[in-house]
Design a protein around this motif. Structure first.
Motif, mmCIF file in Angstrom:
data_model
loop_
_atom_site.group_PDB
_atom_site.id
_atom_site.type_symbol
_atom_site.label_atom_id
_atom_site.label_comp_id
_atom_site.label_asym_id
_atom_site.label_seq_id
_atom_site.Cartn_x
_atom_site.Cartn_y
_atom_site.Cartn_z
ATOM 1 N N THR A 110 0.846 -1.205 0.000
ATOM 2 C CA THR A 110 0.000 0.000 0.000
ATOM 3 C C THR A 110 0.875 1.247 0.000
ATOM 4 O O THR A 110 0.636 2.187 -0.766
ATOM 5 C CB THR A 110 -0.871 0.039 1.282
ATOM 6 O OG1 THR A 110 -1.177 -1.285 1.640
ATOM 7 C CG2 THR A 110 -2.104 0.868 1.071
ATOM 8 N N SER A 137 2.475 1.943 -3.341
ATOM 9 C CA SER A 137 1.496 2.428 -4.311
ATOM 10 C C SER A 137 1.141 3.880 -4.042
ATOM 11 O O SER A 137 1.092 4.701 -4.970
ATOM 12 C CB SER A 137 0.219 1.597 -4.250
ATOM 13 O OG SER A 137 0.521 0.249 -4.082
ATOM 14 N N VAL A 138 0.915 4.190 -2.765
ATOM 15 C CA VAL A 138 0.555 5.571 -2.426
ATOM 16 C C VAL A 138 1.675 6.513 -2.824
ATOM 17 O O VAL A 138 1.452 7.564 -3.438
ATOM 18 C CB VAL A 138 0.255 5.695 -0.911
ATOM 19 C CG1 VAL A 138 0.151 7.150 -0.503
ATOM 20 C CG2 VAL A 138 -1.019 4.955 -0.567
#
Lengths: 490, 103
Positions: free
Chosen positions: A458, A461-462
């Motif tokens: 996550t 990706s962020v």
């Protein structure tokens, strides 16, 4: 000169908050046993988000405080926000590498205190102490993987060059102090214009100071450390090095511009001539060096030298025209370029870090066929590299456009032509990586492979989103940011 | 008898020390000697500051010297630690032998 009052210390809130937060972080790091890095990164992240807002809310009309040692104006505000935001992204990148270690985050944050101080430094003493506060934790960070001989070598080169160049810079400071009897930066500039402008000591002092600050921004001829340190340090730390200490060097340069501009030609050497020369040399050297590189990390190191050269083009205009509309235009161009550089360079290093962690290396062979087995990171890297090369419609193009516009309006044709020739050369090596990623078959097969490519966490990706979106967006919708920066200069 | 020494002599001595320091950094190959040469440069800086501070009767230069000494101590602490790490890898502190990365 104003006395120390509660009101004055209130202006120091960001630095105080940072120092307090750092102490909390140190204690927490002593207490927790597991996931020390994740916890340190999370706490540091919260602190930095708070700092972005505290900095944004700061009053930029305060002027000098703490006996004139620090100044708070639009430039201070801009750099505080810039440093906090850039560190936030850097910490995110580092969190994937240093899951179990808290120290790197503590070192980065202690370096950021120095940067905040540097953003507002208004005195030779503050400037010197702030630069060293940025540098000393960086030496430790470069050598953080002390079991790795390359990391140790990077640290040694960094500390030797760093100490040497700060010695040069200090001798320059002592000469300027002797010429004027002042340590405040504005007072020195005034004093130099009044009585000593054009003496050989003045020239020597300024050249030595430029060498000291030039070391921070990897300006030719003080650039030798840069490729080695960037290559030897852990990649996620290199990402941090390539943006933050460099931007800190530029913040220092902004503060000493009036002193540099006070130099009248001595033996035919003028201040503008000096900056023009180092700017042309820096970008040419950076780009020519990058062409031959096999390691992508090292290639990006040379590319970051070249980018320092582009930014120095803006400084040539700033020094040539001490005030007026064009001066402000060049200022805006430089600050805008720094913001763009922050996103595209951190993003590029983040993808290199990802590939290095998953495939095991950073030489160009590991990037072959990346577009086939991992389209998402490859596409992101392509965006960053095209933006670094300055192709429209990406942010890097607008950044370069502003710089060249300032040069052309100031009629500095020679430097503009060298700059454009360099941008063309740089396209060659950036496009080579992109070609390898999309047109060739992979040499190395990823170890841990899913259907769609690497398992991007996550956080990764962020962070990719946070860097790609501004790189795309600032290329088509730059107005608000440019306007915001322009307002800071009022 | 007037024992005051002219400002110029102090500055000349400092400049000489500084040049010796720079020459040492550029020519010596032992990391420890390089560090000593850098210390010499910093001492030349301190001497210049003190001489100017005295002749300008302005105390700012002396404050600067305190900070230069403090920062130099911090820098040496970190620098020596790094030299120790290098020594553990290489069994030498000759910087010509510390050359994993080139060009």
């Amino acid at each position: 000169m104003s006395p120390v009052t509660g009101q004055n210390l209130a202006q120091f809130t960001p630095e105080l908050a940072l120092a307090g937060g750092l102490l909390v972080l140190l204690i927490v790091d002593l207490i927790v046993r597991k996931n020390r890095g994740v916890i340190a990164a999370a706490l540091g992240g919260i602190l930095l988000v708070a700092l972005v807002f505290i900095s944004l809310a700061g009053n930029e009309k305060i002027g000098e405080y703490l006996f004139g040692a620090v100044v708070q104006d639009g430039m201070t505000l801009f750099f505080r926000v810039f440093f906090a935001a850039a560190t936030l992204v850097s910490i995110g990148i580092m969190a994937s590498t240093f899951k179990g270690e808290g120290e790197p985050f503590i070192l980065v944050l202690s370096s950021v205190i120095g940067m905040f101080l540097l953003a507002g430094s208004n005195d030779l003493i503050t400037l010197f102490v702030a630069i060293e506060m940025v540098s000393i934790p960086s030496y430790v960070l470069a050598g953080y993987r002390r079991k790795d001989p390359r990391s140790a070598e990077a640290a040694l080169k960094y500390v030797l060059y760093g100490a040497f160049s700060s010695g040069l810079m200090l001798y320059g400071f002592s000469l300027l102090y002797g010429l004027t009897g002042e340590t405040g930066l504005p007072e020195i500039a005034e004093g130099l214009i009044r009585n000593a402008s054009g003496s050989p000591a003045h020239l020597v002092g300024i050249v030595l100071i430029l060498a000291g600050v030039g070391y921070k921004i990897a300006m030719v001829p003080m650039h030798f450390w840069c490729p080695d340190v960037y290559e030897g340090s852990p990649t996620s730390i290199t990402a941090y090095f390539s943006v933050l200490p460099k931007a800190a060097g530029f913040a220092a340069l902004f503060r000493i511009v009036p002193i540099i501009a006070s130099l009248k030609p001595v033996y035919g050497i003028s201040a503008v001539g000096l900056i023009t020369l180092v700017s042309a040399l820096t970008m040419t050297f950076g780009n020519l060096g990058a062409i031959w590189q096999d390691s992508v990390k090292r290639l990006l190191a040379y590319s970051s030298i070249a980018h320092a050269g582009y930014i120095l083009m803006g400084f040539a205009v700033i020094v040539a025209l001490p005030a007026g509309e064009l001066h402000n235009l060049a200022y805006t161009a430089v600050l805008f370029y720094l913001v763009v550089y922050l996103f595209m360079n951190l993003g590029a290093f983040m993808v290199v870090d990802l590939v290095e962690r998953r495939l095991g290396g950073d030489s160009i062979g590991y990037f072959k066929g990346l577009g086939k087995h991992n389209p998402l990171p490859a596409l992101a890297l392509a965006v960053f590299l095209f933006s670094l090369a300055g192709l429209p419609p990406l942010a890097g193009f607008i950044g370069k456009f502003f710089l060249f516009a300032a040069l052309v309006k100031a009629q500095m044709w020679a430097l503009a032509i060298i700059g454009i020739a360099n941008a063309v050369v740089s396209l060659f090596y950036y496009v080579r990586i992109i070609r390898d990623m999309f047109l060739y078959d992979p040499d190395v097969v990823p170890v841990e492979q899913d259907e769609g490519g690497f398992k991007l966490g996550t956080l990764t990706s962020v962070l990719l989103l946070v860097t790609v979106v501004p790189t795309l967006l600032l290329g088509v919708y730059w107005g608000p940011l440019a306007e915001w920066i322009k307002l800071r200069l009022m | 008898m007037n024992m005051a020494v002219d400002l110029g002599w102090y500055l000349a001595l400092a400049a000489l020390l500084f040049c010796i320091g720079v020459a040492g950094v550029l020519t010596r190959r032992n990391a420890l000697i390089i560090f000593m040469s850098i210390e010499l440069m910093l001492n030349a800086v301190n001497l210049t500051f003190i001489a100017f501070s005295r002749s300008l009767t302005n105390v700012d230069g002396q404050v600067f010297v305190f900070l230069v000494m403090a920062v130099a101590a911090a820098e040496v602490a970190v620098g020596l630690a790094i030299i120790v790490t290098i020594f553990r890898h290489k069994e030498t502190v000759d910087i010509d032998k510390v050359n994993l990365m080139k060009w």
